[in-house]
Write a protein that holds these residues in place. Structure first.
Motif, PDB file in Angstrom:
ATOM      1  N   ALA A  79       0.459  67.961  30.059  1.00  0.00           N
ATOM      2  CA  ALA A  79       0.766  69.334  29.661  1.00  0.00           C
ATOM      3  C   ALA A  79      -0.276  70.338  30.144  1.00  0.00           C
ATOM      4  O   ALA A  79       0.063  71.366  30.752  1.00  0.00           O
ATOM      5  CB  ALA A  79       0.911  69.419  28.141  1.00  0.00           C
ATOM      6  N   GLY A  80      -1.547  70.077  29.873  1.00  0.00           N
ATOM      7  CA  GLY A  80      -2.599  71.021  30.219  1.00  0.00           C
ATOM      8  C   GLY A  80      -2.666  71.308  31.709  1.00  0.00           C
ATOM      9  O   GLY A  80      -2.807  72.461  32.126  1.00  0.00           O
ATOM     10  N   GLU A  81      -2.551  70.268  32.512  1.00  0.00           N
ATOM     11  CA  GLU A  81      -2.622  70.442  33.963  1.00  0.00           C
ATOM     12  C   GLU A  81      -1.409  71.206  34.485  1.00  0.00           C
ATOM     13  O   GLU A  81      -1.523  72.080  35.346  1.00  0.00           O
ATOM     14  CB  GLU A  81      -2.722  69.080  34.647  1.00  0.00           C
ATOM     15  CG  GLU A  81      -2.828  69.137  36.167  1.00  0.00           C
ATOM     16  CD  GLU A  81      -4.083  69.867  36.659  1.00  0.00           C
ATOM     17  OE1 GLU A  81      -4.061  70.330  37.819  1.00  0.00           O
ATOM     18  OE2 GLU A  81      -5.059  69.989  35.885  1.00  0.00           O
ATOM     19  N   PHE A  82      -0.231  70.892  33.941  1.00  0.00           N
ATOM     20  CA  PHE A  82       0.996  71.573  34.367  1.00  0.00           C
ATOM     21  C   PHE A  82       0.905  73.076  34.082  1.00  0.00           C
ATOM     22  O   PHE A  82       1.187  73.903  34.955  1.00  0.00           O
ATOM     23  CB  PHE A  82       2.199  70.968  33.644  1.00  0.00           C
ATOM     24  CG  PHE A  82       3.509  71.664  33.926  1.00  0.00           C
ATOM     25  CD1 PHE A  82       4.240  71.355  35.060  1.00  0.00           C
ATOM     26  CD2 PHE A  82       4.009  72.620  33.053  1.00  0.00           C
ATOM     27  CE1 PHE A  82       5.449  71.995  35.330  1.00  0.00           C
ATOM     28  CE2 PHE A  82       5.211  73.269  33.307  1.00  0.00           C
ATOM     29  CZ  PHE A  82       5.929  72.947  34.457  1.00  0.00           C
ATOM     30  N   LEU A  83       0.501  73.431  32.874  1.00  0.00           N
ATOM     31  CA  LEU A  83       0.411  74.839  32.510  1.00  0.00           C
ATOM     32  C   LEU A  83      -0.665  75.557  33.319  1.00  0.00           C
ATOM     33  O   LEU A  83      -0.513  76.735  33.672  1.00  0.00           O
ATOM     34  CB  LEU A  83       0.135  74.971  31.008  1.00  0.00           C
ATOM     35  CG  LEU A  83       1.253  74.448  30.093  1.00  0.00           C
ATOM     36  CD1 LEU A  83       0.809  74.491  28.634  1.00  0.00           C
ATOM     37  CD2 LEU A  83       2.535  75.244  30.279  1.00  0.00           C
ATOM     38  N   LYS A  84      -1.749  74.865  33.653  1.00  0.00           N
ATOM     39  CA  LYS A  84      -2.798  75.461  34.478  1.00  0.00           C
ATOM     40  C   LYS A  84      -2.284  75.777  35.877  1.00  0.00           C
ATOM     41  O   LYS A  84      -2.551  76.842  36.429  1.00  0.00           O
ATOM     42  CB  LYS A  84      -4.003  74.522  34.554  1.00  0.00           C
ATOM     43  CG  LYS A  84      -5.188  75.103  35.318  1.00  0.00           C
ATOM     44  CD  LYS A  84      -6.381  74.162  35.310  1.00  0.00           C
ATOM     45  CE  LYS A  84      -6.217  73.080  36.367  1.00  0.00           C
ATOM     46  NZ  LYS A  84      -7.438  72.257  36.529  1.00  0.00           N
ATOM     47  N   GLN A  85      -1.508  74.844  36.431  1.00  0.00           N
ATOM     48  CA  GLN A  85      -0.959  75.062  37.772  1.00  0.00           C
ATOM     49  C   GLN A  85       0.045  76.211  37.773  1.00  0.00           C
ATOM     50  O   GLN A  85       0.094  77.009  38.710  1.00  0.00           O
ATOM     51  CB  GLN A  85      -0.305  73.776  38.289  1.00  0.00           C
ATOM     52  CG  GLN A  85      -1.263  72.626  38.543  1.00  0.00           C
ATOM     53  CD  GLN A  85      -2.297  72.944  39.620  1.00  0.00           C
ATOM     54  OE1 GLN A  85      -2.073  73.772  40.496  1.00  0.00           O
ATOM     55  NE2 GLN A  85      -3.448  72.287  39.541  1.00  0.00           N
ATOM     56  N   LEU A  86       0.855  76.312  36.718  1.00  0.00           N
ATOM     57  CA  LEU A  86       1.791  77.436  36.607  1.00  0.00           C
ATOM     58  C   LEU A  86       1.028  78.761  36.576  1.00  0.00           C
ATOM     59  O   LEU A  86       1.427  79.736  37.226  1.00  0.00           O
ATOM     60  CB  LEU A  86       2.618  77.318  35.327  1.00  0.00           C
ATOM     61  CG  LEU A  86       3.946  76.571  35.357  1.00  0.00           C
ATOM     62  CD1 LEU A  86       4.610  76.684  33.994  1.00  0.00           C
ATOM     63  CD2 LEU A  86       4.875  77.108  36.424  1.00  0.00           C
ATOM     64  N   SER A  87      -0.044  78.787  35.836  1.00  0.00           N
ATOM     65  CA  SER A  87      -0.818  80.017  35.679  1.00  0.00           C
ATOM     66  C   SER A  87      -1.417  80.477  37.010  1.00  0.00           C
ATOM     67  O   SER A  87      -1.605  81.679  37.227  1.00  0.00           O
ATOM     68  CB  SER A  87      -1.921  79.806  34.640  1.00  0.00           C
ATOM     69  OG  SER A  87      -2.631  80.996  34.404  1.00  0.00           O
ATOM     70  N   LYS A  88      -1.673  79.544  37.893  1.00  0.00           N
ATOM     71  CA  LYS A  88      -2.215  79.915  39.200  1.00  0.00           C
ATOM     72  C   LYS A  88      -1.242  80.794  39.974  1.00  0.00           C
ATOM     73  O   LYS A  88      -1.661  81.581  40.833  1.00  0.00           O
ATOM     74  CB  LYS A  88      -2.525  78.649  40.020  1.00  0.00           C
ATOM     75  CG  LYS A  88      -3.754  77.890  39.567  1.00  0.00           C
ATOM     76  CD  LYS A  88      -4.003  76.679  40.455  1.00  0.00           C
ATOM     77  CE  LYS A  88      -5.248  75.906  40.015  1.00  0.00           C
ATOM     78  NZ  LYS A  88      -5.481  74.720  40.867  1.00  0.00           N
ATOM     79  N   LEU A  89       0.034  80.642  39.687  1.00  0.00           N
ATOM     80  CA  LEU A  89       1.049  81.469  40.334  1.00  0.00           C
ATOM     81  C   LEU A  89       1.445  82.657  39.460  1.00  0.00           C
ATOM     82  O   LEU A  89       2.483  83.285  39.689  1.00  0.00           O
ATOM     83  CB  LEU A  89       2.279  80.626  40.675  1.00  0.00           C
ATOM     84  CG  LEU A  89       2.089  79.554  41.756  1.00  0.00           C
ATOM     85  CD1 LEU A  89       3.417  78.934  42.130  1.00  0.00           C
ATOM     86  CD2 LEU A  89       1.429  80.132  43.006  1.00  0.00           C
ATOM     87  N   ASP A  90       0.634  82.945  38.456  1.00  0.00           N
ATOM     88  CA  ASP A  90       0.834  84.114  37.580  1.00  0.00           C
ATOM     89  C   ASP A  90       2.144  84.063  36.808  1.00  0.00           C
ATOM     90  O   ASP A  90       2.765  85.090  36.544  1.00  0.00           O
ATOM     91  CB  ASP A  90       0.758  85.418  38.386  1.00  0.00           C
ATOM     92  CG  ASP A  90      -0.644  85.694  38.909  1.00  0.00           C
ATOM     93  OD1 ASP A  90      -1.596  85.157  38.319  1.00  0.00           O
ATOM     94  OD2 ASP A  90      -0.779  86.430  39.900  1.00  0.00           O
ATOM     95  N   VAL A  91       2.564  82.856  36.441  1.00  0.00           N
ATOM     96  CA  VAL A  91       3.734  82.678  35.585  1.00  0.00           C
ATOM     97  C   VAL A  91       3.272  82.019  34.287  1.00  0.00           C
ATOM     98  O   VAL A  91       2.611  80.975  34.319  1.00  0.00           O
ATOM     99  CB  VAL A  91       4.825  81.824  36.263  1.00  0.00           C
ATOM    100  CG1 VAL A  91       5.974  81.545  35.295  1.00  0.00           C
ATOM    101  CG2 VAL A  91       5.351  82.535  37.499  1.00  0.00           C
ATOM    102  N   ILE A  92       3.624  82.624  33.156  1.00  0.00           N
ATOM    103  CA  ILE A  92       3.216  82.114  31.853  1.00  0.00           C
ATOM    104  C   ILE A  92       4.437  81.614  31.099  1.00  0.00           C
ATOM    105  O   ILE A  92       5.396  82.368  30.865  1.00  0.00           O
ATOM    106  CB  ILE A  92       2.507  83.199  31.014  1.00  0.00           C
ATOM    107  CG1 ILE A  92       1.329  83.795  31.793  1.00  0.00           C
ATOM    108  CG2 ILE A  92       2.042  82.622  29.676  1.00  0.00           C
ATOM    109  CD1 ILE A  92       0.262  82.793  32.157  1.00  0.00           C
TER     110      ILE A  92
END
Length: 391
Positions: A315-328
């Motif tokens: 979960a943590g890694e997935f959400l971090k990668q999403l955030s890199k593309l400015d999607v929350i």
């Protein structure tokens, strides 16, 4: 670069520019003629959007939890029997609220992702006399959608009031409050209604108001008591000033703006758009090899989707990668599954472009987390299904 992230959580959501402009307008007096007219218009529009022309609207500064609290505080008294139909975290919250008022709560739930059957609801209603039935239209923790029309009909059959927690559904899912005989429909401003957080919104039926008028004891919640708020609502709808607590002026002007947009588009068309986008998004998620939390597709909400992480994705890694593309997006909310799933909100002013951006980010994050799938399958499926939906 625009310098901001795309907010795809189940509230707060992305807001219309006109709504944000209303929020940033110079704050006027709460008894200024312009504001009196704005507040009155907002109350009138609630009756139209809720499809409750004879209902009594209430707009009060607070969250969705206040709307939940206000609905039951005015209708229950000590010792009343209440049936809570639960599909997740917020069904449990309604139980907690009701127990504060010393009611006898029957808590009816189902396995995660499922809905209590109409048969089980009717069996509970047969067992004793209930004052009211609460149901969560879309539980934000699970993305499960219940069918309020049928549950409200059962409540009416057994002479119980019905309360629909529509925090994550009003203006995004089909609700015909008056036609379906639902006594209270409540929500919060920051969901599909499309206004920044801060307003508790509800519409009460004539039957609900009569029940409140005939209660034997004082409402044990001063701030939530309709006795304090009803004169205010009636005054503003009559385009007259009134005062109990200072209203959040800019939020109410923003509410009027958003409700105008919804009403002018047409609530039926708006609900249909939510259904089209949600269906295409779910099909895209399925094409990626991911599973949604609701057990059946027909029980999945159109305002958000709860999605299980695939095996091997943390979960943590997935959400971090999403955030890199400015999607929350939002993580899991159910305590027992908190790290097993995530939630994507798609309601209010959301567009197909927003969802395409989100799907692209999800595909990127899955690749970064080592999950394999056919590249671009989610995006192509979304566009294919959406094209069919809007033909």
């Amino acid at each position: 670069m625009k310098g901001r992230k795309l907010l795809m959580i189940p509230g707060p959501i992305e807001f219309e520019p006109e709504v944000l402009r209303a929020m940033s307008a110079v704050t006027t007096s709460h008894v200024a003629p312009s504001f009196i007219n704005s507040f009155g218009n907002a109350l009138d529009l609630m009756q139209k959007v809720w499809l409750a022309p004879n209902g009594q609207p209430f707009v009060v500064a607070g969250s969705g939890t206040l709307a939940m609290d206000m609905a039951v505080a005015n209708l229950v008294e000590t010792g009343d029997n209440v049936l809570v139909v639960s599909t997740g975290y917020f069904g449990k919250r309604y139980q907690d609220i009701l127990e504060r008022y010393q009611t006898n709560v029957t808590f009816l739930d189902a396995p995660v992702g499922e809905i209590p059957s109409l048969e089980s609801i009717e069996n509970a209603l047969k067992s004793k006399a209930y004052k009211l039935v609460t149901m969560t239209h879309v539980d934000t923790s699970t993305g499960v959608l219940v069918r309020p029309k049928e549950i409200a009909a059962l409540a009416k059959k057994y002479n119980a009031l019905s309360i629909l927690d529509g925090v994550c559904s009003v203006a995004g899912e089909e609700i015909k409050q008056e036609e379906w005989g639902i006594d209270v429909v409540l929500t919060a401003s920051q969901k599909a209604v499309g206004v920044p957080p801060g307003l508790a919104l509800l519409v009460a039926s004539s039957k609900a108001m009569q029940t409140w008028e005939h209660r034997k004891t004082l409402v044990p919640n001063y701030y939530a008591d309709w006795k304090n708020w009803l004169p205010i609502m009636k005054a503003y709808q009559g385009r007259k000033p009134s005062y109990f607590g200072t209203p959040p002026v800019n939020l109410i002007m923003a509410l009027e703006t958003s409700l105008k947009i919804i009403h002018e588009e047409g609530i039926a068309i708006r609900v249909q758009k939510h259904q089209q986008l949600a269906n295409a998004f779910r099909e895209a998620i399925t094409a990626l090899g991911l599973n949604i939390l609701p057990s059946k597709k027909e029980d999945a909400a159109n305002t958000l989707t709860a999605i299980y992480y695939p095996s091997g994705v943390e979960a943590g890694e997935f959400l971090k990668q999403l955030s890199k593309l400015d999607v929350i997006v939002a993580g899991g909310l159910l305590p027992e599954l908190k790290t097993k799933y995530f939630r994507v909100g798609h309601m209010g002013a959301v567009t197909s472009i927003d969802i395409i951006s989100t799907l692209s980010a999800i595909e990127f994050a899955l690749v970064k987390c080592g999950f394999t799938f056919e590249s671009g399958i989610g995006l192509s499926t979304f566009q294919k299904i959406l094209n069919k939906e809007i033909e």
